[in-house]
Write a protein that holds these residues in place. Structure first.
Motif: not given
Length: 736
Positions: A174-191
């Motif tokens: 996982p990798a989280m990001l707070t973006a300029a739209d004020g929302k929080r996003y989570l990236y996850y996954g692999g091969f």
């Protein structure tokens, strides 16, 4: 406050200035990779954050720290200066680990964040109680301090994802990001299944909505996303993390205006394409470090970005016996932004000698963890047990010493009042007020809206930086590439003058640093270039005495200025060793470049394992480096693989690979040869889709000088009759 009245107020504050001598530069602190060697032999999948106590806290996956040590429940360590480290123990114990994790589950790839007044950690759980046997999911835990105690939630933030065939997709990393739209996003996954991004609930504890896939499967894992200059930069690791001495793991990037993508590389190729894109962030360079990847980003007090990552010492690749646990310590190096893209050490790759450590702490006589003592007009507050004393500014305050001329960065953790202004050099004015972040320099202004739910009463991070003639102001969670708002203003001719840094308005301030900006690097390091032709063959006639075969394939023919070779249903890895190889005599000398032009159409989007053709540097069937245009499941990649004997006792071999550039039906390839300082034989690979613009990538080191040739094979499925690889030439040039 209108800009002119604000500047007038600032000049009034100047009347109380005292102690205007610029601070003497602090001695340079150095560090040497691996930076975790004082307490651990392996510290894989690292992430890192600066706590409000001024320490930098690092976290790692659950491998044992040392040989024959126990598997941990993820590890924690901290440093003040990146020179000395303190190990803090594990994130969880058997009593505090997630209740929904299966008893034998591992915990991988922690991603650390700070928002809403607490520290938040996302991590991989390899097996859950819901479907014991291997159904990975993403967990989340919170803590009041970066050292814990950590409390896991009662269920996963991203649940296991069935693949429709009785198994589960790779819900990992996982990798989280707070973006300029004020929302929080989570990236996850692999091969297996590719990397997806999902929106999170405002508290970051739950996935909401429908995920978006941002990479094709079979290529990327270990994602990390940062925002810079209006772009979201996705970065992911490619190939095998853990092949011991043949690990070719590397990090590649794409960017988008949206946190959901599509992400494309510097050449315009998407990370979702079958002929997959990716601009190199870091790859191995022929020194001791191979397989650099699974990284995180930080920005130091001087505005210099750094990449923290794990890598493998090719001379000490195993933590346990060969084919056991890989030894993956944590490393750190500079990230230079060149032509809009992140490059490690300007493209030079991992460092192995002492280098300057990240800049920490403050200049101008400021103790960053007790900032009031270095300011006039600020009030010291006791703070809390986490951050220690803080400074409260109500009205006006300034540094006791003047900042030097030139580029400057001011950064702090802040709890903001209704209006808070930072002034640099009596010229650059940055204000947070009325839900906007605004830069004013003379008559020029740049302003951005902050998210509607931005909470100024929580600790956030505010940075103001003047680098040359560009002013950048950013508000974010924790300085990890996230963003609530970033304003940027280019002011031609701007030259920041020596003056105290000043503040107006109201805020509580902690972790305050004032530093001259690190000098930016804006040019890539030199890459191999071809000189005059030394030898070679353009296939204008029958193969001459300069050519020799290993396992001759009579189906390879020369006609019309080309060598045409139907792919053999054969391979070179493991014990197969049944593929034909065609070699040309190499030139004498300690450096040269071999080049070929290859046409091989492997289609797009379908499974064709593992059709390939290209160049090979060959010592024997169990010791070689192979550069190929190859089909790997649904992706089409350029793979630079290495095989060697990893266990001499029984001749067991290890194979791994790095990816380089983008695949295309017509592809130019190069192998650049030289001897390194130790006298070892280094072969660096490069590829091009037009024969003019080259992408140079990973290097493999061989114990002696190799034969150079071409091949066409693949243990393939998906095409009958087999595709034909066509070579226009194999030439050798001087290396300039």
């Amino acid at each position: 406050m209108p800009p002119r009245r604000l500047l007038a107020a600032v000049m009034t504050v100047a009347a109380i200035a005292a102690g205007t001598t610029a601070a003497t530069a602090a001695p340079v602190v150095t560090t040497t990779n691996p930076i975790t060697s004082s307490f651990a032999d392996t510290f894989a999948d690292p992430s890192i954050i600066q706590g409000r106590d001024g320490y930098w806290y690092a976290y790692a996956t659950s491998d044992p720290l040392v040989a024959n040590g126990p598997f941990g429940l993820m590890h924690m360590a901290r440093t003040k200066d990146f020179s000395s480290w303190e190990y803090l123990g594990t994130v969880f114990n058997d009593q505090t680990k997630p209740s929904w994790a299966a008893p034998g589950s591992f915990f991988w790839a922690p991603d650390i964040r700070y928002f809403d007044g607490h520290y938040v950690m996302y991590f991989t759980v390899t097996d859950t109680n819901a479907n014991p046997g291997g159904d990975p999911a993403i967990g989340v835990a919170t803590a009041p301090t970066p050292a814990g105690p950590w409390t896991a939630t009662s269920g996963p933030v991203v649940a296991p994802r069935p693949d429709g065939n009785g198994g589960y997709l790779g819900t990992i990393d996982p990798a989280m990001l707070t973006a300029a739209d004020g929302k929080r996003y989570l990236y996850y996954g692999g091969f297996y299944g590719g990397i997806s991004v999902t929106e999170l609930s405002p508290d970051g504890m739950h996935a909401v909505g429908t995920p978006t896939q941002v990479t094709i499967g079979d290529r990327y894992e270990g994602s990390y996303v940062v925002y810079r200059d209006g772009w979201y930069y996705f970065m992911g690791s490619s190939m095998n993390c853990c092949a011991g001495p043949t690990t070719g793991y590397s990090v590649f990037a794409g960017r988008s205006r949206s946190p959901k993508g599509p992400f494309v590389d510097a050449d315009g190729a998407a990370l979702t394409d079958s002929r997959v894109g990716g601009t190199t962030v870091i790859t191995q360079n022929g020194n001791r470090w191979i397989g650099p990847g699974h990284h995180a980003f930080i920005t130091d007090a001087a505005g210099q970005d750094h990449i923290v990552y794990h890598a493998i010492d090719r001379n000490q690749p195993w933590l346990t016996n060969p084919f056991g646990i890989n030894r993956r310590p944590m490393l750190i190096d500079n990230i230079d932004w060149i032509d809009g893209w992140p490059r490690t050490n300007a493209g030079a790759g991992p460092s192995q000698n002492p280098v300057a450590a990240p800049t920490t702490g403050s200049a101008l006589g400021i103790d960053s963890t007790d900032p009031a003592a270095g300011l006039r007009g600020a009030t010291r507050q006791p703070g809390d047990s986490l951050g220690g004393p803080t400074a409260t500014i109500n009205g006006a305050a300034q540094t006791r010493q003047s900042a030097p001329d030139g580029s400057l960065r001011v950064e702090a953790d802040v709890k903001l009042g209704n209006s808070f202004t930072t002034v640099l050099g009596n010229q650059v004015v940055t204000t947070v007020a009325n839900d906007r972040l605004t830069i004013t320099v003379g008559g020029r202004t740049s302003s951005v809206n902050l998210p509607a739910d931005f909470d100024r009463t929580q600790w956030n991070k505010l940075s103001v930086q003047v680098s040359g003639s560009t002013v950048t102001a950013r508000l974010n969670d924790a300085g990890l590439g996230d963003v609530y708002g970033e304003a940027q203003l280019a002011v031609p001719g701007l030259e920041l003058r020596s003056a105290p840094v000043r503040w107006l308005g109201s805020a509580e301030v902690d972790n305050l640093t004032v530093r001259s900006v690190a000098k930016p690097v804006n040019k890539m390091v030199a890459v191999p270039r071809t000189g005059k032709l030394l030898t070679g063959d353009s296939f204008d006639g029958a193969l001459g005495s300069d050519w020799s075969w290993v396992r001759k394939d009579d189906k390879a023919t020369v006609a019309d200025g080309k060598l045409s070779w139907p792919l053999e249903n054969a391979d070179m890895t493991g014990s197969s060793n049944n593929a034909g190889l065609l070699f040309h005599t190499v030139p004498t000398g300690d450096s040269w470049i071999a080049e070929t032009k290859l046409h091989l159409d492997t289609g797009q989007g379908d499974v064709r394992n593992y059709q390939q053709a290209g160049m090979i540097a060959y010592l024997n069937d169990d010791d070689f480096a192979r550069l190929g245009n190859v089909a790997i499941w649904k992706t089409r990649q350029t793979e630079y693989g290495r095989e060697l004997v990893a266990r001499p006792s029984d001749g067991a071999t290890s194979y791994g690979a790095a990816a380089i550039g983008r695949s295309a039906p017509t592809l130019w390839m190069r192998l650049a040869y030289h001897k390194n300082a130790a006298g070892e034989h280094v072969y660096r690979a490069g590829t091009s889709v037009d024969g003019k613009n080259w992408t140079w990538g990973a290097s493999w080191v061989l114990p002696s000088a190799a034969k150079i040739g071409i091949y066409a094979h693949g243990e393939f499925t998906g095409a009958n009759p087999p595709p034909v690889a066509t070579f226009d030439y194999l030439n050798f040039y001087e290396s300039r």
